[in-house]
Design a protein around this motif. Structure first.
Motif: not given
Length: 139
Positions: A56-85
Protein backbone atom coordinates in the motif's frame (compact mmCIF):
# COMPACT_ATOMS: atom_id res chain seq x y z
CA UNK A 1 17.69 12.41 6.20
CA UNK A 2 17.21 10.77 2.81
CA UNK A 3 16.18 12.70 -0.28
CA UNK A 4 12.91 10.75 -0.46
CA UNK A 5 12.11 11.42 3.21
CA UNK A 6 12.84 15.12 2.74
CA UNK A 7 10.52 15.29 -0.29
CA UNK A 8 7.75 13.46 1.58
CA UNK A 9 8.11 15.66 4.64
CA UNK A 10 8.02 18.73 2.38
CA UNK A 11 4.71 17.51 0.93
CA UNK A 12 3.26 17.13 4.40
CA UNK A 13 2.86 13.36 3.95
CA UNK A 14 2.18 11.75 7.32
CA UNK A 15 5.30 9.73 8.16
CA UNK A 16 4.15 6.83 10.31
CA UNK A 17 6.87 4.44 11.47
CA UNK A 18 5.86 2.00 8.71
CA UNK A 19 5.96 4.64 5.95
CA UNK A 20 9.28 5.94 7.25
CA UNK A 21 10.85 2.46 7.13
CA UNK A 22 9.67 1.88 3.55
CA UNK A 23 11.09 5.27 2.51
CA UNK A 24 14.38 4.53 4.28
CA UNK A 25 14.66 1.14 2.52
CA UNK A 26 14.22 2.88 -0.83
CA UNK A 27 16.92 5.46 -0.13
CA UNK A 28 20.02 5.59 -2.31
CA UNK A 29 21.31 5.61 -5.86
CA UNK A 30 20.65 2.69 -8.19
CA UNK A 31 17.91 1.36 -5.90
CA UNK A 32 15.46 -0.77 -7.87
CA UNK A 33 13.90 -3.17 -5.39
CA UNK A 34 10.89 -5.42 -5.88
CA UNK A 35 8.01 -5.09 -3.41
CA UNK A 36 9.10 -8.36 -1.78
CA UNK A 37 12.66 -7.04 -1.40
CA UNK A 38 11.33 -3.83 0.14
CA UNK A 39 9.22 -5.91 2.53
CA UNK A 40 12.15 -8.15 3.54
CA UNK A 41 14.38 -5.15 4.26
CA UNK A 42 11.58 -3.32 6.07
CA UNK A 43 10.90 -6.35 8.31
CA UNK A 44 14.58 -6.38 9.28
CA UNK A 45 14.11 -2.82 10.61
CA UNK A 46 10.52 -3.06 11.85
CA UNK A 47 9.50 -6.71 12.39
CA UNK A 48 5.77 -5.99 12.74
CA UNK A 49 5.38 -4.34 9.31
CA UNK A 50 3.02 -6.30 7.09
CA UNK A 51 3.36 -7.11 3.40
CA UNK A 52 0.05 -5.29 2.77
CA UNK A 53 1.38 -2.12 4.40
CA UNK A 54 4.50 -2.23 2.21
CA UNK A 55 2.44 -2.76 -0.95
CA UNK A 56 0.00 0.00 0.00
CA UNK A 57 2.82 2.41 0.84
CA UNK A 58 4.58 1.68 -2.46
CA UNK A 59 1.30 2.31 -4.29
CA UNK A 60 0.87 5.63 -2.50
CA UNK A 61 4.45 6.68 -3.29
CA UNK A 62 3.94 5.86 -6.98
CA UNK A 63 0.62 7.72 -6.96
CA UNK A 64 2.33 10.76 -5.45
CA UNK A 65 4.98 10.64 -8.18
CA UNK A 66 7.73 10.23 -5.58
CA UNK A 67 8.71 6.71 -6.68
CA UNK A 68 8.78 5.23 -10.17
CA UNK A 69 7.40 1.79 -10.92
CA UNK A 70 9.75 0.10 -13.39
CA UNK A 71 8.51 -2.92 -15.36
CA UNK A 72 11.24 -5.17 -16.74
CA UNK A 73 10.29 -7.79 -19.32
CA UNK A 74 7.89 -9.95 -17.33
CA UNK A 75 9.93 -9.79 -14.14
CA UNK A 76 8.55 -8.37 -10.90
CA UNK A 77 8.05 -4.61 -10.93
CA UNK A 78 10.84 -2.60 -9.35
CA UNK A 79 10.56 0.63 -7.38
CA UNK A 80 12.93 3.53 -8.13
CA UNK A 81 13.08 6.46 -5.68
CA UNK A 82 14.92 8.70 -8.15
CA UNK A 83 11.67 9.99 -9.64
CA UNK A 84 12.82 13.60 -9.70
CA UNK A 85 16.14 13.06 -11.46
CA UNK A 86 15.89 12.55 -15.20
CA UNK A 87 17.49 9.24 -16.09
CA UNK A 88 17.12 6.08 -18.11
CA UNK A 89 17.78 2.47 -17.14
CA UNK A 90 20.40 -0.14 -18.02
CA UNK A 91 19.00 -3.67 -17.54
CA UNK A 92 20.95 -6.92 -17.42
CA UNK A 93 19.10 -9.50 -19.54
CA UNK A 94 20.74 -12.25 -17.50
CA UNK A 95 20.20 -11.50 -13.82
CA UNK A 96 17.85 -8.51 -14.02
CA UNK A 97 20.19 -6.00 -12.36
CA UNK A 98 19.21 -2.39 -13.07
CA UNK A 99 21.40 0.72 -13.03
CA UNK A 100 20.42 4.36 -13.52
CA UNK A 101 22.17 5.95 -16.50
CA UNK A 102 22.29 9.55 -17.69
CA UNK A 103 22.94 9.64 -21.45
CA UNK A 104 23.77 12.99 -23.02
CA UNK A 105 21.17 14.77 -25.11
CA UNK A 106 17.42 14.91 -25.07
CA UNK A 107 15.79 11.51 -25.75
CA UNK A 108 12.76 13.33 -27.17
CA UNK A 109 14.95 14.67 -29.97
CA UNK A 110 15.98 11.12 -30.92
CA UNK A 111 12.51 10.47 -32.35
CA UNK A 112 12.31 12.09 -35.79
CA UNK A 113 9.24 14.25 -36.51
CA UNK A 114 8.16 11.78 -39.22
CA UNK A 115 7.96 9.00 -36.62
CA UNK A 116 5.76 10.91 -34.17
CA UNK A 117 2.51 10.34 -36.12
CA UNK A 118 1.11 13.66 -34.95
CA UNK A 119 1.75 12.94 -31.27
CA UNK A 120 2.98 15.69 -29.01
CA UNK A 121 5.70 13.72 -27.26
CA UNK A 122 6.15 14.76 -23.62
CA UNK A 123 8.29 11.97 -22.17
CA UNK A 124 10.51 9.07 -23.14
CA UNK A 125 11.40 5.96 -21.16
CA UNK A 126 14.42 4.20 -22.59
CA UNK A 127 15.79 0.93 -21.30
CA UNK A 128 19.21 -0.19 -22.48
CA UNK A 129 19.64 -3.96 -22.34
CA UNK A 130 22.75 -6.06 -22.17
CA UNK A 131 24.72 -8.29 -19.81
CA UNK A 132 26.35 -7.05 -16.62
CA UNK A 133 29.98 -7.97 -15.91
CA UNK A 134 28.92 -10.90 -13.65
CA UNK A 135 26.70 -12.41 -16.36
CA UNK A 136 29.25 -11.78 -19.10
CA UNK A 137 31.93 -13.62 -17.12
CA UNK A 138 29.71 -16.70 -16.82
CA UNK A 139 30.01 -19.50 -14.24
Amino acid sequence: MSDLLERLRGRGWRLTSQRRVVAEVLDGDHVHLTADEVHARAVARLPEISRATVYNTLGELVGLGEVLEVATDGRAKRYDPNAHRAHQHLLCSGCGAIRDVHPHGDPLEALPAGERFGFTVTAAEITYRGLCPDCTAGP
